[in-house]
Scaffold this active site. Structure first.
Site, PDB file in Angstrom:
ATOM      1  N   SER A 150       0.878  -1.299   0.033  1.00  0.00           N
ATOM      2  CA  SER A 150      -0.007   0.074   0.077  1.00  0.00           C
ATOM      3  C   SER A 150       0.855   1.051   0.070  1.00  0.00           C
ATOM      4  CB  SER A 150      -1.010  -0.185   1.295  1.00  0.00           C
ATOM      5  OG  SER A 150      -1.440   1.142   1.506  1.00  0.00           O
ATOM      6  N   TYR A 163      -1.865  -0.441  10.605  1.00  0.00           N
ATOM      7  CA  TYR A 163      -1.731  -0.764   9.142  1.00  0.00           C
ATOM      8  C   TYR A 163      -0.624  -0.191   8.585  1.00  0.00           C
ATOM      9  CZ  TYR A 163      -3.674  -0.742   4.344  1.00  0.00           C
ATOM     10  OH  TYR A 163      -3.924  -1.018   2.953  1.00  0.00           O
TER      11      TYR A 163
END
Length: 269
Positions: A150, A163
């Site tokens: 990501s 995350y």
């Protein structure tokens, strides 16, 4: 070509599965296919996983599905054994399984359980798949692994410490695994998507969940996220899938340990 895709019930995982099916690949589709306690939004389900399989079969692919939680090493190894029994080998692994929550809290308010859950799914789950499938590829002296990271693996985001840490870890894992496996003819790369539009055809919900965690009105979240995009548009899951396909095939035969961004220029700022 036989490709294993985790997180295949919906979203980027489904887009990758369909893209590989259109290229004539046989597919092994994995998903947890149920909600996980502590993840504050619905995850993919068995019906969605089977729908992905049916769509791939419509494109001519032979498909095996497996319900497997990437937190469970035994379940991962059972799924890999099933793939070998059905297809005899594995050429490609695409690690799409991951969650965006628990999140939405500053780092000092996140609980230990929330931290461990995020790391266990998004980072350790990727490692478990790399470990199991990598061993198969080493024996065959060939293979390609593509990890979905990501832009959160490249930059920081407020209220997403778990995350961000997990996705930074996926990039580190990718580089280390690439070096470990290169002598055995196995390549390992990562793709870093930016803000990916939720596609109804793919049952995608990730961007909506990130918006909710940030307190952004879900009815306006696409407009809000587009404001941060240099290209003035959200990334499509199909864009990510095409990058994955390139990394998985001989078209990228000298790419290993690479990190490919598909973020419309977001991380270039």
């Amino acid at each position: 070509m036989t490709a294993v895709v985790t997180g295949a019930a919906r979203g980027i995982g489904r887009a990758c599965a369909l893209t590989f099916a259109e290229q004539g690949a046989d597919l092994v589709l994995l998903d947890v296919a149920e909600d996980i306690e502590g993840v504050g939004y619905p995850l993919g389900n068995v019906s969605q996983l089977e729908h992905t399989a049916a769509l791939c079969e419509e494109r001519g692919a032979a498909v095996l599905t497996a319900v497997a939680d990437v937190r469970d090493q035994a379940a991962v190894e059972k799924a890999v054994d099933g793939a070998l029994d059905r297809f005899g080998g594995i050429d490609v692994l695409v690690n799409c399984a991951g969650v965006a929550g628990p999140s939405g809290k500053p780092v000092h308010e996140a609980s230990p359980d929330e931290w461990h859950l995020m790391i266990d799914i998004d980072l350790s789950g990727t490692w478990r798949m790399v470990r199991a499938v990598g061993a198969v590829m080493v024996r065959r002296h060939s293979g390609s692994i593509v990890n979905i990271a990501s832009t959160a693996g490249l930059v920081g985001y407020r209220n997403f410490s778990g995350y961000v840490a997990a996705k930074h870890g996926v990039i580190g894992l990718t580089k280390a695994a690439a070096l470990d496996l290169a002598p055995h003819g196995v390549r390992v790369n990562a793709v870093c998507p930016g803000s990916v539009r939720d596609d109804r055809e793919l049952d995608g919900l990730m961007l909506s969940e990130i918006a909710r965690s940030l307190g952004v009105d879900v009815t306006e979240h696409e407009t809000v996220f587009v404001r941060d995009q240099p290209g003035n548009a959200l990334v499509e899951a199909w864009d990510v899938a095409r990058a994955v396909l390139w990394l998985a095939t001989g078209e990228s035969r000298h790419a290993t340990g690479s990190v490919v961004t598909v973020d419309g220029g977001f991380s270039a700022r």
